[in-house]
Design a protein around this motif. Structure first.
Motif, PDB file in Angstrom:
ATOM      1  N   CYS A 106       0.810  -1.233   0.000  1.00  0.00           N
ATOM      2  CA  CYS A 106       0.000   0.000   0.000  1.00  0.00           C
ATOM      3  C   CYS A 106       0.832   1.266   0.000  1.00  0.00           C
ATOM      4  O   CYS A 106       0.298   2.358  -0.189  1.00  0.00           O
ATOM      5  N   GLY A 107       2.153   1.148   0.232  1.00  0.00           N
ATOM      6  CA  GLY A 107       2.987   2.334   0.217  1.00  0.00           C
ATOM      7  C   GLY A 107       2.539   3.345   1.264  1.00  0.00           C
ATOM      8  O   GLY A 107       2.187   2.986   2.393  1.00  0.00           O
ATOM      9  N   LEU A 108       2.503   4.604   0.891  1.00  0.00           N
ATOM     10  CA  LEU A 108       2.109   5.666   1.819  1.00  0.00           C
ATOM     11  C   LEU A 108       0.603   5.772   1.983  1.00  0.00           C
ATOM     12  O   LEU A 108       0.129   6.570   2.784  1.00  0.00           O
ATOM     13  N   GLY A 109      -0.150   4.990   1.182  1.00  0.00           N
ATOM     14  CA  GLY A 109      -1.589   4.913   1.380  1.00  0.00           C
ATOM     15  C   GLY A 109      -2.447   5.712   0.432  1.00  0.00           C
ATOM     16  O   GLY A 109      -3.651   5.866   0.674  1.00  0.00           O
ATOM     17  N   ALA A 110      -1.899   6.210  -0.676  1.00  0.00           N
ATOM     18  CA  ALA A 110      -2.674   7.064  -1.573  1.00  0.00           C
ATOM     19  C   ALA A 110      -3.948   6.387  -2.064  1.00  0.00           C
ATOM     20  O   ALA A 110      -5.055   6.947  -1.963  1.00  0.00           O
ATOM     21  N   ASP A 111      -3.819   5.181  -2.606  1.00  0.00           N
ATOM     22  CA  ASP A 111      -4.997   4.483  -3.136  1.00  0.00           C
ATOM     23  C   ASP A 111      -5.914   4.002  -2.020  1.00  0.00           C
ATOM     24  O   ASP A 111      -7.144   4.053  -2.149  1.00  0.00           O
ATOM     25  N   ALA A 112      -5.328   3.539  -0.928  1.00  0.00           N
ATOM     26  CA  ALA A 112      -6.135   3.045   0.183  1.00  0.00           C
ATOM     27  C   ALA A 112      -6.962   4.159   0.811  1.00  0.00           C
ATOM     28  O   ALA A 112      -8.130   3.959   1.166  1.00  0.00           O
ATOM     29  N   ILE A 113      -6.384   5.338   0.955  1.00  0.00           N
ATOM     30  CA  ILE A 113      -7.118   6.469   1.530  1.00  0.00           C
ATOM     31  C   ILE A 113      -8.288   6.853   0.633  1.00  0.00           C
ATOM     32  O   ILE A 113      -9.404   7.097   1.111  1.00  0.00           O
ATOM     33  N   ALA A 114      -8.055   6.896  -0.672  1.00  0.00           N
ATOM     34  CA  ALA A 114      -9.147   7.228  -1.604  1.00  0.00           C
ATOM     35  C   ALA A 114     -10.254   6.188  -1.524  1.00  0.00           C
ATOM     36  O   ALA A 114     -11.448   6.535  -1.533  1.00  0.00           O
ATOM     37  N   ALA A 136      -0.016   4.315   8.245  1.00  0.00           N
ATOM     38  CA  ALA A 136      -0.947   4.336   9.365  1.00  0.00           C
ATOM     39  C   ALA A 136      -1.149   5.766   9.867  1.00  0.00           C
ATOM     40  O   ALA A 136      -2.278   6.169  10.192  1.00  0.00           O
ATOM     41  N   ALA A 137      -0.059   6.530   9.934  1.00  0.00           N
ATOM     42  CA  ALA A 137      -0.173   7.927  10.354  1.00  0.00           C
ATOM     43  C   ALA A 137      -0.985   8.733   9.345  1.00  0.00           C
ATOM     44  O   ALA A 137      -1.778   9.605   9.721  1.00  0.00           O
ATOM     45  N   ASN A 138      -0.813   8.430   8.070  1.00  0.00           N
ATOM     46  CA  ASN A 138      -1.564   9.142   7.035  1.00  0.00           C
ATOM     47  C   ASN A 138      -3.052   8.800   7.090  1.00  0.00           C
ATOM     48  O   ASN A 138      -3.904   9.638   6.780  1.00  0.00           O
ATOM     49  N   ALA A 139      -3.368   7.555   7.471  1.00  0.00           N
ATOM     50  CA  ALA A 139      -4.772   7.180   7.632  1.00  0.00           C
ATOM     51  C   ALA A 139      -5.419   8.024   8.720  1.00  0.00           C
ATOM     52  O   ALA A 139      -6.554   8.504   8.578  1.00  0.00           O
ATOM     53  N   ARG A 140      -4.676   8.222   9.811  1.00  0.00           N
ATOM     54  CA  ARG A 140      -5.209   9.057  10.892  1.00  0.00           C
ATOM     55  C   ARG A 140      -5.294  10.519  10.469  1.00  0.00           C
ATOM     56  O   ARG A 140      -6.274  11.209  10.762  1.00  0.00           O
ATOM     57  N   ALA A 141      -4.267  10.997   9.781  1.00  0.00           N
ATOM     58  CA  ALA A 141      -4.240  12.405   9.378  1.00  0.00           C
ATOM     59  C   ALA A 141      -5.367  12.754   8.423  1.00  0.00           C
ATOM     60  O   ALA A 141      -5.851  13.895   8.396  1.00  0.00           O
ATOM     61  N   THR A 142      -5.795  11.792   7.616  1.00  0.00           N
ATOM     62  CA  THR A 142      -6.860  12.052   6.635  1.00  0.00           C
ATOM     63  C   THR A 142      -8.234  11.589   7.119  1.00  0.00           C
ATOM     64  O   THR A 142      -9.205  11.631   6.354  1.00  0.00           O
ATOM     65  N   GLY A 143      -8.302  11.129   8.364  1.00  0.00           N
ATOM     66  CA  GLY A 143      -9.591  10.801   8.953  1.00  0.00           C
ATOM     67  C   GLY A 143     -10.202   9.490   8.521  1.00  0.00           C
ATOM     68  O   GLY A 143     -11.424   9.326   8.611  1.00  0.00           O
ATOM     69  N   VAL A 144      -9.388   8.531   8.062  1.00  0.00           N
ATOM     70  CA  VAL A 144      -9.950   7.259   7.597  1.00  0.00           C
ATOM     71  C   VAL A 144      -9.376   6.068   8.355  1.00  0.00           C
ATOM     72  O   VAL A 144      -9.454   4.929   7.891  1.00  0.00           O
ATOM     73  N   ALA A 145      -8.818   6.306   9.537  1.00  0.00           N
ATOM     74  CA  ALA A 145      -8.201   5.209  10.284  1.00  0.00           C
ATOM     75  C   ALA A 145      -9.211   4.131  10.668  1.00  0.00           C
ATOM     76  O   ALA A 145      -8.831   2.974  10.887  1.00  0.00           O
TER      77      ALA A 145
END
Length: 399
Positions: A106-114, A136-145
């Motif tokens: 998933c890398g930094l989460g770009a596709d997963a966050i979308a 995981a931090a990016n999931a929290r930062a973008t509100g999708v954790a």
């Protein structure tokens, strides 16, 4: 960056360092580092904060305002999917009835966050510990954790059929296409990580499988029953995606993003356009159209033909508004000759020249110097082949 540095950035002191780094506008990294140290920020933390501030600024083009609170590595940011492309892919998966998805690598989460923002429950698998922690931090930062869970581990060993006892609807994989350590691009799908055979095997376990590949991939290696889609953003060809199983709608698709509306051209990818003489108008198809092998389908939309069966310039008698190609009016046609071309441009007073080429080995900037341009006029020069002969076309844009 290592896990300790990332952890330090996520403390109150680290967050303050990130804010201070983001406020610095001086482009000199030594001056910026000295400024942070003078404010009492330890050297190691200052360096990490400055790196993140730089990467966040660069990430705005892909992630928009979200970039300000996310964490990045240089390699991860370079390989991350652009936000608009990821959102469109997520919408297509959602519309296909996907509720639970595994994102392998998933890398930094770009596709997963979308995907998570579209309502899909996502489990991201990432082997690199630092990248996994950032995702995981990016999931929290973008509100999708609550909808995007990161699982550290080897993508090739992960059970993609079910997670936590729940069946998986779809699998997405964006394999690494650069060599570790050197950063050099990998063109052979067998050398992807995970490799090509593994990607093909995913569709046998989970029919709704999607994987991202390099735009230059050979059509011959693509699965016969899958859909291959090439995507351009603002005229830049950015990626290709393979849609498997029930997600495959057509053999080939070219998708153009950039304006408020997405444009899509579909077809078989095996059609051959008619071949004829150079006509009054030249169409330069978007890279997604060319790479998807949909030039024949595009030519049909403008009643066009090729002047050389191997060159993807389309010629027509009338200018037709189209999102799939740029249109130029052909003013002069001549066999390529530097002397004749220089004289023609001098007579027309051309001092500003755009040089396009397909099927020509000439180096545009060297040719520009050799032409000794001078004058107030501007023009477009197309270097190509007509009936297998080197040819120069002097053109002007169609407004």
């Amino acid at each position: 960056m290592d896990l300790d540095q990332l952890a330090a950035l996520r403390t109150p002191e680290g967050e303050a360092a990130l804010v201070a780094a983001a406020e610095l506008t001086d482009g000199d990294p030594l001056v910026a580092a000295a400024t942070l140290r003078a404010a009492g920020i330890p050297a190691g933390l200052a360096a990490a904060a400055l790196t993140q501030a730089e990467l966040r600024r660069r990430a705005i083009g892909k992630f928009g305002p979200d970039a300000a609170g996310m964490y990045f590595t240089r390699a991860g940011l370079e390989q991350a999917t652009r936000g608009r492309v990821a959102r469109r892919r997520a919408a297509r998966l959602r519309d296909a009835g996907v509720h639970t998805m595994v994102d392998l690598g998933c890398g930094l989460g770009a596709d997963a966050i979308a995907a998570a923002r579209s309502g899909i429950r996502v489990y991201g698998v990432e082997a690199d510990p630092v990248t996994a922690a950032m995702a995981a931090a990016n999931a929290r930062a973008t509100g999708v954790a609550d909808r995007f869970t990161v699982i550290p581990g080897d993508a090739t060993r992960f059970d993609v059929t079910q997670v936590d006892g729940h069946p998986v609807d779809a699998v997405f994989c964006d394999p690494a296409r650069r060599r570790a350590g050197t950063g050099r691009r990998i063109f052979d799908p067998a050398a992807y990580s995970p490799p090509w055979d593994f990607l093909l095997g995913l569709a046998e376990r989970v029919p709704r499988t999607v994987f991202k590949v390099a735009p230059g991939i050979d059509h011959a290696v693509l699965p016969a029953d899958a859909e291959a889609e090439w995507v351009s953003v603002g005229g830049d060809l950015v990626e290709a995606t393979v849609w498997c199983g029930p997600l495959a709608a057509v053999p080939r698709r070219a998708t153009l993003l950039g304006g408020p509306v997405a444009h899509q051209l579909t077809g078989t990818g095996v059609g051959r356009p008619p071949v004829g003489p150079v006509r009054r108008y030249l169409y330069d198809p978007d890279g997604a159209v060319v790479r998807a092998h949909l030039v024949a389908e595009f030519a049909a939309t403008v009643d066009g033909s090729l002047a050389d069966q191997e060159i993807a310039y389309v010629y027509a008698d009338t200018p037709t508004p189209t999102p799939y190609a740029r249109c130029l009016e052909v003013v002069e046609v001549l066999p390529f000759s530097l002397k004749r071309l220089r004289a023609l441009l001098r007579d027309r007073g051309v001092g500003r020249l755009e040089i396009l080429k397909r099927g020509s080995a000439l180096e545009p900037e060297r040719l520009r110097r050799d032409l000794r341009l001078s004058g107030p006029e501007s023009a477009s020069l197309v270097l190509t082949r007509v009936a297998d002969a080197p040819t120069a076309l002097l053109c002007r844009p169609v407004r």
